[in-house]
Design an enzyme around this catalytic site. Structure first.
Site, PDB file in Angstrom:
ATOM      1  N   ASN A   6       0.848  -1.185   0.000  1.00 38.29           N
ATOM      2  CA  ASN A   6       0.000   0.000   0.000  1.00 38.29           C
ATOM      3  C   ASN A   6       0.889   1.243   0.000  1.00 38.29           C
ATOM      4  O   ASN A   6       1.650   1.468   0.952  1.00 38.29           O
ATOM      5  CB  ASN A   6      -0.902  -0.034   1.243  1.00 38.29           C
ATOM      6  CG  ASN A   6      -1.804   1.176   1.346  1.00 38.29           C
ATOM      7  OD1 ASN A   6      -1.908   1.985   0.435  1.00 38.29           O
ATOM      8  ND2 ASN A   6      -2.469   1.303   2.484  1.00 38.29           N
ATOM      9  N   LEU A   7       0.784   2.069  -1.034  1.00 37.41           N
ATOM     10  CA  LEU A   7       1.636   3.254  -1.128  1.00 37.41           C
ATOM     11  C   LEU A   7       1.086   4.444  -0.354  1.00 37.41           C
ATOM     12  O   LEU A   7       1.761   5.477  -0.247  1.00 37.41           O
ATOM     13  CB  LEU A   7       1.842   3.635  -2.602  1.00 37.41           C
ATOM     14  CG  LEU A   7       2.486   2.564  -3.484  1.00 37.41           C
ATOM     15  CD1 LEU A   7       2.778   3.133  -4.866  1.00 37.41           C
ATOM     16  CD2 LEU A   7       3.748   2.005  -2.856  1.00 37.41           C
ATOM     17  N   LYS A   8      -0.138   4.312   0.163  1.00 37.44           N
ATOM     18  CA  LYS A   8      -0.780   5.390   0.931  1.00 37.44           C
ATOM     19  C   LYS A   8      -0.610   6.713   0.174  1.00 37.44           C
ATOM     20  O   LYS A   8      -0.811   6.765  -1.038  1.00 37.44           O
ATOM     21  CB  LYS A   8      -0.206   5.433   2.345  1.00 37.44           C
ATOM     22  CG  LYS A   8      -0.377   4.107   3.092  1.00 37.44           C
ATOM     23  CD  LYS A   8      -0.066   4.221   4.558  1.00 37.44           C
ATOM     24  CE  LYS A   8      -0.344   2.903   5.262  1.00 37.44           C
ATOM     25  NZ  LYS A   8      -0.149   2.986   6.723  1.00 37.44           N
ATOM     26  N   HIS A  85      -9.782   0.514   5.501  1.00 38.34           N
ATOM     27  CA  HIS A  85      -8.453   0.621   6.101  1.00 38.34           C
ATOM     28  C   HIS A  85      -8.554   1.512   7.331  1.00 38.34           C
ATOM     29  O   HIS A  85      -9.406   2.407   7.403  1.00 38.34           O
ATOM     30  CB  HIS A  85      -7.461   1.199   5.089  1.00 38.34           C
ATOM     31  CG  HIS A  85      -6.046   1.129   5.539  1.00 38.34           C
ATOM     32  ND1 HIS A  85      -5.476   2.074   6.377  1.00 38.34           N
ATOM     33  CD2 HIS A  85      -5.062   0.223   5.285  1.00 38.34           C
ATOM     34  CE1 HIS A  85      -4.224   1.753   6.606  1.00 38.34           C
ATOM     35  NE2 HIS A  85      -3.939   0.635   5.965  1.00 38.34           N
ATOM     36  N   GLU A 133      -5.517  -5.631  11.319  1.00 35.37           N
ATOM     37  CA  GLU A 133      -4.479  -4.613  11.434  1.00 35.37           C
ATOM     38  C   GLU A 133      -4.708  -3.761  12.682  1.00 35.37           C
ATOM     39  O   GLU A 133      -5.427  -2.762  12.611  1.00 35.37           O
ATOM     40  CB  GLU A 133      -4.492  -3.682  10.217  1.00 35.37           C
ATOM     41  CG  GLU A 133      -3.881  -4.226   8.962  1.00 35.37           C
ATOM     42  CD  GLU A 133      -3.619  -3.098   7.971  1.00 35.37           C
ATOM     43  OE1 GLU A 133      -2.485  -2.987   7.493  1.00 35.37           O
ATOM     44  OE2 GLU A 133      -4.541  -2.317   7.683  1.00 35.37           O
ATOM     45  N   ILE A 138       0.520   0.104  13.175  1.00 37.86           N
ATOM     46  CA  ILE A 138       0.756   0.515  11.801  1.00 37.86           C
ATOM     47  C   ILE A 138       1.894   1.523  11.746  1.00 37.86           C
ATOM     48  O   ILE A 138       1.915   2.512  12.474  1.00 37.86           O
ATOM     49  CB  ILE A 138      -0.519   1.103  11.175  1.00 37.86           C
ATOM     50  CG1 ILE A 138      -1.563  -0.008  10.997  1.00 37.86           C
ATOM     51  CG2 ILE A 138      -0.229   1.753   9.831  1.00 37.86           C
ATOM     52  CD1 ILE A 138      -2.897   0.476  10.482  1.00 37.86           C
ATOM     53  N   GLY A 173       3.040  -3.139  10.697  1.00 41.86           N
ATOM     54  CA  GLY A 173       4.416  -3.377  11.091  1.00 41.86           C
ATOM     55  C   GLY A 173       5.168  -4.421  10.297  1.00 41.86           C
ATOM     56  O   GLY A 173       6.313  -4.751  10.626  1.00 41.86           O
ATOM     57  N   ALA A 194       3.321  -1.315   3.950  1.00 39.52           N
ATOM     58  CA  ALA A 194       3.398  -0.007   3.291  1.00 39.52           C
ATOM     59  C   ALA A 194       4.804   0.563   3.404  1.00 39.52           C
ATOM     60  O   ALA A 194       5.605   0.457   2.486  1.00 39.52           O
ATOM     61  CB  ALA A 194       2.365   0.946   3.893  1.00 39.52           C
ATOM     62  N   SER A 195       5.129   1.144   4.564  1.00 40.38           N
ATOM     63  CA  SER A 195       6.372   1.893   4.697  1.00 40.38           C
ATOM     64  C   SER A 195       7.617   1.044   4.475  1.00 40.38           C
ATOM     65  O   SER A 195       8.636   1.558   4.006  1.00 40.38           O
ATOM     66  CB  SER A 195       6.440   2.563   6.075  1.00 40.38           C
ATOM     67  OG  SER A 195       6.343   1.608   7.115  1.00 40.38           O
TER      68      SER A 195
END
Length: 214
Positions: A6-8, A85, A133, A138, A173, A194-195
């Site tokens: 997920n690139l948010k 989400h 989640e 997160i 995470g 994501a990150s």
């Protein structure tokens, strides 16, 4: 295992990450996909990577300024969508409406939930998958599969009790291959992250380390 990146709204190059996901996908038995911002779906899909929307709204064609129409996401190249989400929460009725909108457009669906109780409620709406989640994890780099594995086990049990055809994923995470293996060992069929990739200096290397143990 399904790995959805997920690139948010991170300040990353969505095309570069999409190409990295596509290329690493060709080297593994895992299934990799990317969820860019809505405005980038078409460009990302053109790379050939499996592309997901981050969200669709419970609407049909009409007067819905500022909303994301499922049909438009599909036309742009999305094959699936996240729903609910933790950064885009919906009421239960709206989750159901978004699922029905996704069905109209043949979009695969993952409904996100905070805990096993919510996972059970989401599974009753018959999405393709649910993802547990805990929002407090997160972006922390501490995976739920290690911080509280019972949440993942209980989420798998909750979904199976309601509808065994609904797959269970986990997020929050996830950043290493060991995290992905732990998630699999707890009974899930995939992960959201994501990150760990979107903020990586070398997204390709980050992805390779994620799938190497699989």
């Amino acid at each position: 295992m399904f790995v959805l990146v997920n690139l948010k709204t991170y300040p990353c190059d969505p095309i570069a990450i999409a190409e990295a996901v596509r290329d690493v996908n060709d080297t593994t038995d895992a299934r990799l996909a990317v969820a860019p911002q809505a405005a980038h779906i078409e460009r990302v899909a053109e790379t050939g990577v499996e592309t997901w929307a981050q969200h669709v709204d419970p609407i049909e064609y009409g007067s819905n300024t500022g909303h994301t129409l499922a049909e438009t996401a599909a036309d742009a190249g999305a094959v699936g969508t996240l729903i609910n989400h933790s950064e885009r929460r919906l009421k239960l009725a709206d989750i159901d409406g978004a699922l029905r909108a996704a069905e109209r457009s043949d979009l695969e669906t993952i409904v996100c939930a905070n805990n096993p109780t919510q996972v059970g409620a989401a599974a009753a709406l018959e999405p393709d998958a649910v993802a547990v989640e805990p929002p407090e994890l997160i972006g922390t780099g501490t995976p739920v599969s290690q911080a509280d594995p019972d949440i993942v086990r209980d989420a798998v049990e909750a979904a199976e009790t309601v509808d065994p055809d609904v797959a269970v994923l986990c997020g929050a995470g996830i950043s290493t291959g060991d995290d992905v293996v732990s998630a699999s060992d707890l009974g899930t069929e995939g992960v959201l992250l994501a990150s760990g990739v979107a903020k990586a200096d070398d997204p390709t290397a980050a992805l390779e380390s994620l799938v190497e143990p699989l």
